[in-house]
Structures are given as structure tokens and as C-alpha cells.
Design an enzyme around this catalytic site. Sequence first.
Site, PDB file in Angstrom:
ATOM      1  N   ARG A 145       0.848  -1.188   0.000  1.00 46.26           N
ATOM      2  CA  ARG A 145       0.000   0.000   0.000  1.00 46.26           C
ATOM      3  C   ARG A 145       0.893   1.249   0.000  1.00 46.26           C
ATOM      4  O   ARG A 145       2.034   1.198   0.471  1.00 46.26           O
ATOM      5  CB  ARG A 145      -0.897   0.018   1.236  1.00 46.26           C
ATOM      6  CG  ARG A 145      -1.814  -1.195   1.372  1.00 46.26           C
ATOM      7  CD  ARG A 145      -2.527  -1.174   2.725  1.00 46.26           C
ATOM      8  NE  ARG A 145      -3.405  -2.326   2.877  1.00 46.26           N
ATOM      9  CZ  ARG A 145      -3.039  -3.483   3.443  1.00 46.26           C
ATOM     10  NH1 ARG A 145      -1.804  -3.633   3.907  1.00 46.26           N
ATOM     11  NH2 ARG A 145      -3.902  -4.473   3.543  1.00 46.26           N
ATOM     12  N   LYS A 169      -1.793  -3.186   8.082  1.00 44.44           N
ATOM     13  CA  LYS A 169      -2.883  -2.842   8.987  1.00 44.44           C
ATOM     14  C   LYS A 169      -2.752  -3.641  10.276  1.00 44.44           C
ATOM     15  O   LYS A 169      -2.423  -4.817  10.255  1.00 44.44           O
ATOM     16  CB  LYS A 169      -4.232  -3.122   8.315  1.00 44.44           C
ATOM     17  CG  LYS A 169      -4.508  -2.186   7.136  1.00 44.44           C
ATOM     18  CD  LYS A 169      -5.870  -2.426   6.533  1.00 44.44           C
ATOM     19  CE  LYS A 169      -6.153  -1.434   5.413  1.00 44.44           C
ATOM     20  NZ  LYS A 169      -7.465  -1.645   4.797  1.00 44.44           N
ATOM     21  N   HIS A 240      -3.298   3.230  -5.648  1.00 39.74           N
ATOM     22  CA  HIS A 240      -3.599   1.813  -5.430  1.00 39.74           C
ATOM     23  C   HIS A 240      -3.549   0.997  -6.727  1.00 39.74           C
ATOM     24  O   HIS A 240      -3.572  -0.236  -6.684  1.00 39.74           O
ATOM     25  CB  HIS A 240      -4.986   1.679  -4.798  1.00 39.74           C
ATOM     26  CG  HIS A 240      -4.951   1.021  -3.443  1.00 39.74           C
ATOM     27  ND1 HIS A 240      -4.027   1.336  -2.461  1.00 39.74           N
ATOM     28  CD2 HIS A 240      -5.721   0.038  -2.909  1.00 39.74           C
ATOM     29  CE1 HIS A 240      -4.258   0.596  -1.390  1.00 39.74           C
ATOM     30  NE2 HIS A 240      -5.265  -0.210  -1.638  1.00 39.74           N
ATOM     31  N   ARG A 243      -0.888  -1.637  -7.021  1.00 37.69           N
ATOM     32  CA  ARG A 243      -1.172  -2.757  -6.096  1.00 37.69           C
ATOM     33  C   ARG A 243      -2.160  -3.730  -6.745  1.00 37.69           C
ATOM     34  O   ARG A 243      -1.966  -4.938  -6.720  1.00 37.69           O
ATOM     35  CB  ARG A 243      -1.722  -2.198  -4.783  1.00 37.69           C
ATOM     36  CG  ARG A 243      -2.120  -3.263  -3.741  1.00 37.69           C
ATOM     37  CD  ARG A 243      -2.471  -2.546  -2.435  1.00 37.69           C
ATOM     38  NE  ARG A 243      -3.183  -3.378  -1.485  1.00 37.69           N
ATOM     39  CZ  ARG A 243      -2.597  -4.220  -0.633  1.00 37.69           C
ATOM     40  NH1 ARG A 243      -1.289  -4.362  -0.650  1.00 37.69           N
ATOM     41  NH2 ARG A 243      -3.310  -4.916   0.232  1.00 37.69           N
ATOM     42  N   HIS A 266      -3.611  -9.262   3.225  1.00 38.98           N
ATOM     43  CA  HIS A 266      -5.055  -9.357   3.454  1.00 38.98           C
ATOM     44  C   HIS A 266      -5.336 -10.329   4.598  1.00 38.98           C
ATOM     45  O   HIS A 266      -4.839 -11.455   4.590  1.00 38.98           O
ATOM     46  CB  HIS A 266      -5.773  -9.870   2.193  1.00 38.98           C
ATOM     47  CG  HIS A 266      -5.871  -8.854   1.112  1.00 38.98           C
ATOM     48  ND1 HIS A 266      -6.082  -9.183  -0.213  1.00 38.98           N
ATOM     49  CD2 HIS A 266      -5.805  -7.495   1.124  1.00 38.98           C
ATOM     50  CE1 HIS A 266      -6.119  -8.091  -0.947  1.00 38.98           C
ATOM     51  NE2 HIS A 266      -5.955  -7.058  -0.147  1.00 38.98           N
ATOM     52  N   TYR A 275      -9.600 -10.429  -7.119  1.00 40.58           N
ATOM     53  CA  TYR A 275      -8.692 -10.350  -8.262  1.00 40.58           C
ATOM     54  C   TYR A 275      -8.862 -11.521  -9.220  1.00 40.58           C
ATOM     55  O   TYR A 275      -8.529 -11.421 -10.392  1.00 40.58           O
ATOM     56  CB  TYR A 275      -7.240 -10.262  -7.776  1.00 40.58           C
ATOM     57  CG  TYR A 275      -6.967  -8.986  -7.013  1.00 40.58           C
ATOM     58  CD1 TYR A 275      -6.952  -7.758  -7.665  1.00 40.58           C
ATOM     59  CD2 TYR A 275      -6.770  -9.002  -5.639  1.00 40.58           C
ATOM     60  CE1 TYR A 275      -6.720  -6.582  -6.968  1.00 40.58           C
ATOM     61  CE2 TYR A 275      -6.543  -7.825  -4.937  1.00 40.58           C
ATOM     62  CZ  TYR A 275      -6.523  -6.626  -5.608  1.00 40.58           C
ATOM     63  OH  TYR A 275      -6.311  -5.454  -4.909  1.00 40.58           O
TER      64      TYR A 275
END
Length: 294
Positions: A145, A169, A240, A243, A266, A275
Site C-alpha cells: 500500500r 494494517k 492503489h 497494487r 489481506h 482479483y
Amino acid sequence: MEKYISQFIHYLSVEKGLSNNTLESYDRDIKLYCSYLKDQHLDIKNTTRTHIISFLMDQQKKGKATSTISRNLVSIRSFYQFLTKERILEKDPSLHLESPKIDKKLPKVLSVQEVELLLHAPSLDDTLGLRDKAMLELLYATGIRVSELVSLNLGDVNLGMGFIKCFGKGSKERIIPLGKVSIRMMAYYLERSRPHLKKKVEVDALFLNHHGKRLTRQGFWKIIKKYAKSTGIKKEITPHTLRHSFATHLLENGADLRAVQEMLGHADISTTQIYTHITKTRLKEVYARSHPRA
């Protein structure tokens, strides 16, 4: 109410380890909800399921996107759970409230040719061009990111072993391999560009702006917009985009879904699975264009 919100944000920061951007989002959502309650002359201790639904409907009437309303509800639920846990409330009125269904939008991706155009846009003859080239190559090589990119420090890069270490995250650490091109461009940047950008004060930040300070997300946004415009690519390109393109191109070339999930950071594989829908859509487009009986 300000006291409760402040305690809640502190709890999310310390015990849940959420990022500053996520904390700001929770803070904004809860303050919006509390402002609505104040306008309705309601105290949060007297709220019911109906009041929460009324707030969400009010947001819908104001034209807020389904994704925004869904995020509002997640924030409100978390706030009520905290208030119940701290015994400020006896019951949680948000229990069993369902989030509005969101149509998953397929992220915009670039073709391999378009990525090549974008990656070749920076000039290698100047300091900033070398930096920008290194950043773009790193983004496409790792799929990190932009917030992770600008947070990288010198110690997070190991060019000898060919990997970077980044914190995603929830401050979760992950190790991502680098390709040969990215390693070469990073070496050029560290040798020929960063020493010129660095001022007298020592900084740990990997990527610096022209003031010698850590590059910001906003700064990178301007950079990628500039190069997108110069290439003439018609698609909308955001920070983004590389990515999304990284993940799609890996899957198109047979990469394992779990491996891509790990590289992207993720928590849920269903997020990565979007995706696979892109690759299927692109295959259909190729078939429709190329097969004589399509």
C-alpha cells in the site's frame, strides 16, 4: 460524550493496534452519529436499535454511498460493544443489525504494457526522477500500500537478500520479495539520489521529498498523477492501481492465491479473491476479441 469517544479511540489504538487512518475513520463516524443523536435530543444511554436504523436511513437520504453507510455501522457497533464492555451501557442495541449489502466493484488495473509505460515515465537523469522510478518499481514489485511505501525506513530494505519488511494494517509485519529490476533501481536510488535529497539532519525514512523529509501519501499522489498524465494512459490511475495490477498479473501468470494474499497483507482471503474475478473478466474479453466463433 467526548470522554467516551476519547476512551474508545484510545482502546482501539492501544488494545487493537489500529492504524492512524483507521482511528480517524472511527472517530469521524462516531462523532457523526453522536451529532445526529444530539440533534434528535437523545442520550446514547437511551438509544435503541430503531435510533441506529434511523441514523443509517438519514445518511442514505443524504446520498451517502452504501459502502460508507456500512462502514458507519461497523464503527457504531464497535462503539456500543466498547460501552457495554465498560458497563457504561447495560445492553447493546446494535446486536444482530445487518450491514447493507455492497456490490463489490472490480478495482481498476493496468495491462502489462500500460504498467511498462508508467514505469518508464520518470527520467533517470535527475535526482527526483531516480527516486520516483525506484518507488514505482517497488510498488509494482511488491504490491504494498502507499501508506506502507512512505512508512518504509532504511532498515526495512535488504537488497542483498532481495526483500523488504513492511508493517500493514494492525501493525502486522510481513516480508515481501523483490524482483531484479526493483533491486537494481533501489540500489541506484540509494547510491545516486537519496544522498542528494538528504539534508544535514539524519532521517530513517527511505523515500525523501525535496526538503529532505519523509515523503507523504499526498506527495506520492501528486507524483503518480503527473506520470499518469505524461504517459497518456486513459484509465484513471490512483496510488492503489499498481497494487491492484501487481495482484492481477501474478494470478494471471499462475500464482497461488494464498501466496498473493500473504504478500498483499489481506486478513481474509475473500478480499484477495476479487482479483480472480478480474482475471476471468479479462480472459472473456480476450476470447471475445480473438476467437473466430466468439
